[in-house]
Scaffold this active site. Structure first.
Site, PDB file in Angstrom:
ATOM      1  CD  GLU A  15     -26.271  37.744 -25.487  1.00 49.50           C
ATOM      2  OE1 GLU A  15     -26.802  36.858 -24.879  1.00 49.50           O
ATOM      3  OE2 GLU A  15     -26.710  38.155 -26.573  1.00 49.50           O
ATOM      4  CD  GLU A 209     -30.454  37.565 -22.675  1.00 46.23           C
ATOM      5  OE1 GLU A 209     -30.384  36.495 -23.568  1.00 46.23           O
ATOM      6  OE2 GLU A 209     -29.858  38.736 -22.946  1.00 46.23           O
TER       7      GLU A 209
END
Length: 304
Positions: A15, A209
């Site tokens: 991320e 995720e």
């Protein structure tokens, strides 16, 4: 080198949209700074070069062949209908670039250099005044070959083709389904997001995720009943199966998270786990969703 004989898969960065953008551009995450586009675009370029260097170092020191990947995040886009116009609109919107003030939350700027060896032209035009010096050597480093593409996906935007020939976002109606922390429930994002990403980048994909924050409490019977999480997972995983049927090479799915945990800027406010954690005593309780998820895995998705 110490892990190479035991670990077969490595992910370099997770991320970057958050650890650069949310932390230093929007100021939503620690250290809650709001720096200029010039500063954050320079940080981003250095982060991507660090990814490339990590790929080189891991391959050199692992001592055996390993699989390496990269795990960005972003808001996916899905079409308002199955029409070719809406599908194309959603594809265009997913890889579009925002204005400089909010530049970091996007897909293409973070993934095109890694997987295609170049920054997207739209971004080079929009961000020209803020860019660091970018050399061909930098791009060669950033685009070191990797084996799989990870993507953290939680939700998406519904996109239609406007009468002007440009993509437009379809507004969500009042009362649109949302998780406990207010994120929209949009299962379609797990079909169309991976499909568009696979079409563009051509690498095997892992959903690194996906999950939801729930209003999870220990009930009077001592159990944690979380039907919303079970419903969420069934809806999202059904859509991920459709991505496979559409031809996307989906290698795996990782639920966020195994246990309730410290959620970065949100602390202990959001419970994402399959297992409930009493933070005062550290007691763990299997939520209903954990039992369901175990059985779903055992059936290889047949129970969906």
């Amino acid at each position: 080198g110490r892990l190479g004989d035991r670990v077969g898969h490595f992910i370099t960065l997770n991320e970057p949209q958050c650890f650069v953008g949310e932390a230093f551009s929007t100021g939503n995450h620690i250290p809650r700074l709001r720096l200029s586009p010039r500063e954050t675009l320079t940080m981003a370029h250095h982060a991507l070069m660090a990814h490339g260097r990590a790929v080189q170092r891991v391959r050199a020191s692992a001592g055996r062949p390993v699989e390496l990947g990269y795990a960005p995040t972003g808001t996916m886009c899905y079409p308002a209908s199955e029409s070719q116009a809406d599908i194309e609109a959603a594809r265009q919107q997913l890889f579009s670039l925002p204005e400089p003030e909010q530049w970091a939350w996007n897909v293409a700027w973070w993934s095109d250099p890694v997987l295609l060896g170049r920054y997207p032209e739209e971004g080079l035009r929009k961000y020209e005044a803020y860019l660091p010096r970018i050399t061909q050597e930098d791009l060669v480093l950033i685009s070191q070959p990797i084996d799989f593409y990870g993507q953290n996906i939680y939700n998406g935007k519904c996109i239609a083709m406007g009468e002007d020939g440009l993509p437009r976002e379809v507004p969500r109606q009042p009362g649109f389904p949302a998780t406990a922390n207010g994120w929209p429930v949009t299962p379609e994002c797990l079909r169309w997001g991976p499909r568009f990403l696979y079409e563009r980048y051509g690498l095997p994909i892992y959903i690194t995720e996906n999950g939801l924050a729930g209003q999870d409490v220990v009930s009077l019977d001592g159990a944690v009943h979380d039907p919303a999480r079970i419903d969420f997972l069934r809806r999202y995983l059904r859509e991920l199966r459709r991505a496979v049927e559409d031809g996307a090479d989906i290698r795996g799915y990782f639920h966020w998270s195994l246990m309730d945990n410290f959620e970065w800027c949100r602390g202990y406010a959001d419970r994402f786990g399959l297992l409930y954690v009493d933070y005062a005593t550290q007691q763990r309780i299997w939520k209903d969703s954990a039992h369901w998820y175990r059985d779903m895995i055992a059936s290889n998705g047949e129970t969906l």
